[in-house]
Design a protein around this motif. Structure first.
Motif, PDB file in Angstrom:
ATOM      1  N   LEU A  93       0.836  -1.201   0.000  1.00 57.91           N
ATOM      2  CA  LEU A  93       0.000   0.000   0.000  1.00 57.91           C
ATOM      3  C   LEU A  93       0.873   1.254   0.000  1.00 57.91           C
ATOM      4  CD1 LEU A  93      -2.798  -1.029   2.547  1.00 57.91           C
ATOM      5  CD2 LEU A  93      -3.031  -0.781   0.060  1.00 57.91           C
ATOM      6  N   ASN A  94       1.958   1.210   0.756  1.00 58.79           N
ATOM      7  CA  ASN A  94       2.886   2.345   0.771  1.00 58.79           C
ATOM      8  C   ASN A  94       3.536   2.559  -0.593  1.00 58.79           C
ATOM      9  OD1 ASN A  94       2.562   3.205   3.442  1.00 58.79           O
ATOM     10  ND2 ASN A  94       4.019   1.680   4.207  1.00 58.79           N
ATOM     11  N   ARG A  95       3.824   1.468  -1.299  1.00 63.37           N
ATOM     12  CA  ARG A  95       4.398   1.583  -2.643  1.00 63.37           C
ATOM     13  C   ARG A  95       3.456   2.355  -3.567  1.00 63.37           C
ATOM     14  NH1 ARG A  95       5.656  -4.299  -4.649  1.00 63.37           N
ATOM     15  NH2 ARG A  95       6.282  -3.157  -6.537  1.00 63.37           N
ATOM     16  N   LEU A  96       2.170   2.105  -3.424  1.00 63.73           N
ATOM     17  CA  LEU A  96       1.192   2.829  -4.235  1.00 63.73           C
ATOM     18  C   LEU A  96       1.051   4.276  -3.767  1.00 63.73           C
ATOM     19  CD1 LEU A  96      -1.522   0.032  -4.516  1.00 63.73           C
ATOM     20  CD2 LEU A  96      -0.120   0.926  -6.383  1.00 63.73           C
ATOM     21  N   ALA A  97       1.013   4.461  -2.454  1.00 66.70           N
ATOM     22  CA  ALA A  97       0.893   5.817  -1.913  1.00 66.70           C
ATOM     23  C   ALA A  97       2.086   6.679  -2.323  1.00 66.70           C
ATOM     24  CB  ALA A  97       0.777   5.760  -0.393  1.00 66.70           C
ATOM     25  N   ASP A  98       3.271   6.082  -2.351  1.00 62.29           N
ATOM     26  CA  ASP A  98       4.468   6.826  -2.759  1.00 62.29           C
ATOM     27  C   ASP A  98       4.390   7.283  -4.210  1.00 62.29           C
ATOM     28  OD1 ASP A  98       5.538   6.477  -0.260  1.00 62.29           O
ATOM     29  OD2 ASP A  98       6.796   4.761  -0.823  1.00 62.29           O
ATOM     30  N   ARG A  99       3.563   6.620  -5.012  1.00 58.90           N
ATOM     31  CA  ARG A  99       3.411   6.988  -6.430  1.00 58.90           C
ATOM     32  C   ARG A  99       2.171   7.841  -6.676  1.00 58.90           C
ATOM     33  NH1 ARG A  99       6.204   2.308  -6.092  1.00 58.90           N
ATOM     34  NH2 ARG A  99       7.879   1.981  -7.639  1.00 58.90           N
ATOM     35  N   GLY A 100       1.602   8.355  -5.588  1.00 60.64           N
ATOM     36  CA  GLY A 100       0.501   9.300  -5.706  1.00 60.64           C
ATOM     37  C   GLY A 100      -0.882   8.692  -5.730  1.00 60.64           C
ATOM     38  N   ILE A 101      -1.008   7.401  -5.449  1.00 59.82           N
ATOM     39  CA  ILE A 101      -2.322   6.750  -5.415  1.00 59.82           C
ATOM     40  C   ILE A 101      -2.879   6.846  -3.989  1.00 59.82           C
ATOM     41  CG2 ILE A 101      -3.604   4.646  -5.897  1.00 59.82           C
ATOM     42  CD1 ILE A 101      -2.211   5.900  -8.322  1.00 59.82           C
ATOM     43  N   PRO A 102      -4.045   7.471  -3.793  1.00 63.44           N
ATOM     44  CA  PRO A 102      -4.584   7.721  -2.445  1.00 63.44           C
ATOM     45  C   PRO A 102      -5.241   6.487  -1.809  1.00 63.44           C
ATOM     46  CG  PRO A 102      -6.110   8.570  -4.072  1.00 63.44           C
ATOM     47  CD  PRO A 102      -4.930   8.046  -4.845  1.00 63.44           C
ATOM     48  N   VAL A 103      -4.488   5.423  -1.662  1.00 65.63           N
ATOM     49  CA  VAL A 103      -5.066   4.172  -1.161  1.00 65.63           C
ATOM     50  C   VAL A 103      -5.579   4.309   0.269  1.00 65.63           C
ATOM     51  CG1 VAL A 103      -3.797   2.618  -2.687  1.00 65.63           C
ATOM     52  CG2 VAL A 103      -2.704   3.446  -0.598  1.00 65.63           C
ATOM     53  N   PHE A 104      -4.859   5.001   1.116  1.00 69.33           N
ATOM     54  CA  PHE A 104      -5.271   5.125   2.508  1.00 69.33           C
ATOM     55  C   PHE A 104      -6.503   6.018   2.653  1.00 69.33           C
ATOM     56  CE2 PHE A 104      -0.662   4.193   2.855  1.00 69.33           C
ATOM     57  CZ  PHE A 104      -0.779   2.994   3.537  1.00 69.33           C
ATOM     58  N   THR A 105      -6.596   7.035   1.826  1.00 75.57           N
ATOM     59  CA  THR A 105      -7.784   7.893   1.839  1.00 75.57           C
ATOM     60  C   THR A 105      -9.013   7.110   1.413  1.00 75.57           C
ATOM     61  OG1 THR A 105      -6.439   9.839   1.311  1.00 75.57           O
ATOM     62  CG2 THR A 105      -8.796   9.988   0.877  1.00 75.57           C
ATOM     63  N   ILE A 106      -8.863   6.272   0.390  1.00 72.23           N
ATOM     64  CA  ILE A 106      -9.978   5.464  -0.108  1.00 72.23           C
ATOM     65  C   ILE A 106     -10.447   4.484   0.962  1.00 72.23           C
ATOM     66  CG2 ILE A 106     -10.593   3.637  -1.753  1.00 72.23           C
ATOM     67  CD1 ILE A 106      -8.838   5.090  -3.809  1.00 72.23           C
ATOM     68  N   LEU A 107      -9.515   3.798   1.619  1.00 76.22           N
ATOM     69  CA  LEU A 107      -9.893   2.825   2.649  1.00 76.22           C
ATOM     70  C   LEU A 107     -10.546   3.504   3.848  1.00 76.22           C
ATOM     71  CD1 LEU A 107      -6.843   0.390   2.528  1.00 76.22           C
ATOM     72  CD2 LEU A 107      -9.147   0.035   1.619  1.00 76.22           C
ATOM     73  N   GLU A 108     -10.120   4.692   4.150  1.00 83.06           N
ATOM     74  CA  GLU A 108     -10.757   5.408   5.260  1.00 83.06           C
ATOM     75  C   GLU A 108     -12.165   5.840   4.880  1.00 83.06           C
ATOM     76  OE1 GLU A 108      -9.730   9.014   8.437  1.00 83.06           O
ATOM     77  OE2 GLU A 108      -8.411   8.626   6.731  1.00 83.06           O
ATOM     78  N   GLU A 109     -12.339   6.257   3.605  1.00 82.52           N
ATOM     79  CA  GLU A 109     -13.665   6.668   3.148  1.00 82.52           C
ATOM     80  C   GLU A 109     -14.605   5.472   3.027  1.00 82.52           C
ATOM     81  OE1 GLU A 109     -12.931   8.579  -0.533  1.00 82.52           O
ATOM     82  OE2 GLU A 109     -12.250  10.469   0.350  1.00 82.52           O
ATOM     83  N   LYS A 110     -14.109   4.353   2.507  1.00 79.17           N
ATOM     84  CA  LYS A 110     -14.963   3.197   2.249  1.00 79.17           C
ATOM     85  C   LYS A 110     -15.218   2.356   3.502  1.00 79.17           C
ATOM     86  CE  LYS A 110     -15.578   3.590  -2.241  1.00 79.17           C
ATOM     87  NZ  LYS A 110     -16.935   3.709  -2.852  1.00 79.17           N
ATOM     88  N   LEU A 111     -14.187   2.167   4.317  1.00 75.94           N
ATOM     89  CA  LEU A 111     -14.296   1.250   5.457  1.00 75.94           C
ATOM     90  C   LEU A 111     -14.102   1.923   6.812  1.00 75.94           C
ATOM     91  CD1 LEU A 111     -12.211  -1.732   3.999  1.00 75.94           C
ATOM     92  CD2 LEU A 111     -14.704  -1.460   3.988  1.00 75.94           C
ATOM     93  N   GLY A 112     -13.738   3.184   6.792  1.00 74.22           N
ATOM     94  CA  GLY A 112     -13.499   3.881   8.046  1.00 74.22           C
ATOM     95  C   GLY A 112     -12.245   3.398   8.756  1.00 74.22           C
ATOM     96  N   LEU A 113     -11.298   2.846   8.009  1.00 82.01           N
ATOM     97  CA  LEU A 113     -10.077   2.307   8.597  1.00 82.01           C
ATOM     98  C   LEU A 113      -8.946   3.325   8.530  1.00 82.01           C
ATOM     99  CD1 LEU A 113      -9.972  -1.314   7.091  1.00 82.01           C
ATOM    100  CD2 LEU A 113     -10.654  -0.647   9.402  1.00 82.01           C
ATOM    101  N   ALA A 114      -8.338   3.575   9.669  1.00 79.22           N
ATOM    102  CA  ALA A 114      -7.145   4.400   9.696  1.00 79.22           C
ATOM    103  C   ALA A 114      -5.959   3.552   9.253  1.00 79.22           C
ATOM    104  CB  ALA A 114      -6.913   4.961  11.094  1.00 79.22           C
ATOM    105  N   ARG A 115      -4.857   4.203   8.981  1.00 75.69           N
ATOM    106  CA  ARG A 115      -3.689   3.498   8.459  1.00 75.69           C
ATOM    107  C   ARG A 115      -3.248   2.368   9.384  1.00 75.69           C
ATOM    108  NH1 ARG A 115       1.243   5.741   5.292  1.00 75.69           N
ATOM    109  NH2 ARG A 115      -0.235   7.415   4.906  1.00 75.69           N
ATOM    110  N   LEU A 116      -3.206   2.599  10.669  1.00 79.13           N
ATOM    111  CA  LEU A 116      -2.717   1.597  11.610  1.00 79.13           C
ATOM    112  C   LEU A 116      -3.696   0.442  11.802  1.00 79.13           C
ATOM    113  CD1 LEU A 116      -1.127   3.923  14.338  1.00 79.13           C
ATOM    114  CD2 LEU A 116       0.007   2.692  12.463  1.00 79.13           C
ATOM    115  N   GLU A 117      -4.961   0.646  11.428  1.00 78.55           N
ATOM    116  CA  GLU A 117      -5.961  -0.410  11.596  1.00 78.55           C
ATOM    117  C   GLU A 117      -5.986  -1.381  10.414  1.00 78.55           C
ATOM    118  OE1 GLU A 117      -9.541   1.632  14.086  1.00 78.55           O
ATOM    119  OE2 GLU A 117      -9.191   2.466  12.065  1.00 78.55           O
TER     120      GLU A 117
END
Length: 237
Positions: A174-198
């Motif tokens: 997930l970090n590999r994607l985030a480093d390339r500008g893909i908002p994976v953590f934002t999407i998971l927080e919006e869709k599932l309410g999950l913070a990065r550590l969860e």
């Protein structure tokens, strides 16, 4: 009568002098013309030599281009043969491998990638026991198309799905994607309410991983669906 004779002789003498001068001028012009003709002849020979050199250079360039094109064709055919062999191994038969290759060859026309890049993703997914559908590969292509590191993003998306089939979803891919500008953590927080550590906690099980990947795919499709079509029309592609 004598005056008239003297006058005629005088005129004759003057005429001869003028004629001599005129003859000398003609001689000079003749010599100059010969020199000019000689120079023109040398120039003509020089131009002929230059034309011969130019033709030789053009022929050499044509041979070089033909040799280069032939090498590229041979390399391409060799690469295709290797890809078909790999797909036949993954799919379990020559016919199935050939069918997979034909499908990927059609699919790649809709993406900014070469067939080897898409085939590598297909092989990784199939080796991990996944179906590797055209829809999934197109999603990977859409996401990678919006980044500057397309191959790196395509590989990161492929690894994310291929490595998590039995659970154990971590943050590395997930970090590999985030480093390339893909908002994976934002999407998971919006869709599932999950913070990065969860995310790691939920992704420890196969069920939790499936939920995360499904939500992530949905969010990525909403944001980047159709990006491949735009990228294909770019001059760089």
């Amino acid at each position: 009568m004598a005056k008239s004779i003297n006058y005629d002789i005088k005129v004759g003498v003057i005429g001869d002098a003028q004629l001599n001068k005129f003859q000398k001028s003609l001689d000079r012009i003749n010599r100059s013309s010969k020199k000019t003709a000689k120079s023109i002849g040398l120039m003509s020979k020089s131009m002929t030599s230059m034309n011969a050199v130019a033709k030789s250079a053009a022929t050499s360039m044509q041979l070089f281009v033909v040799a280069l094109a032939s090498r590229e064709v041979i390399n391409t055919l060799t690469q295709f043969e290797d890809l078909r062999t790999t797909l036949s191994t993954v799919e379990g038969s020559v016919d199935a491998g050939a069918a997979a290759f034909d499908n990927l060859n059609d699919l790649v026309q809709q993406t900014p990638f070469q067939i080897d890049a898409l085939t590598n993703s297909f092989v990784k997914l199939r080796a991990a026991g996944l179906e590797a559908t055209n829809e999934q590969l197109m999603l990977f292509s859409d996401i990678a198309s919006v980044t500057t590191d397309r191959i790196g993003t395509l590989n990161a998306m492929t690894d994310l799905f291929a490595r998590t089939t039995a659970g154990g979803l971590g943050l590395e891919d997930l970090n590999r994607l985030a480093d390339r500008g893909i908002p994976v953590f934002t999407i998971l927080e919006e869709k599932l309410g999950l913070a990065r550590l969860e995310i790691s906690k939920v992704g420890k099980t196969a069920e939790g991983t499936a939920v995360i990947l499904e939500a992530l795919s949905e969010g990525l499709e909403e944001k980047f669906g159709g990006a491949s079509e735009t990228a294909v029309n770019n001059l760089s592609v």
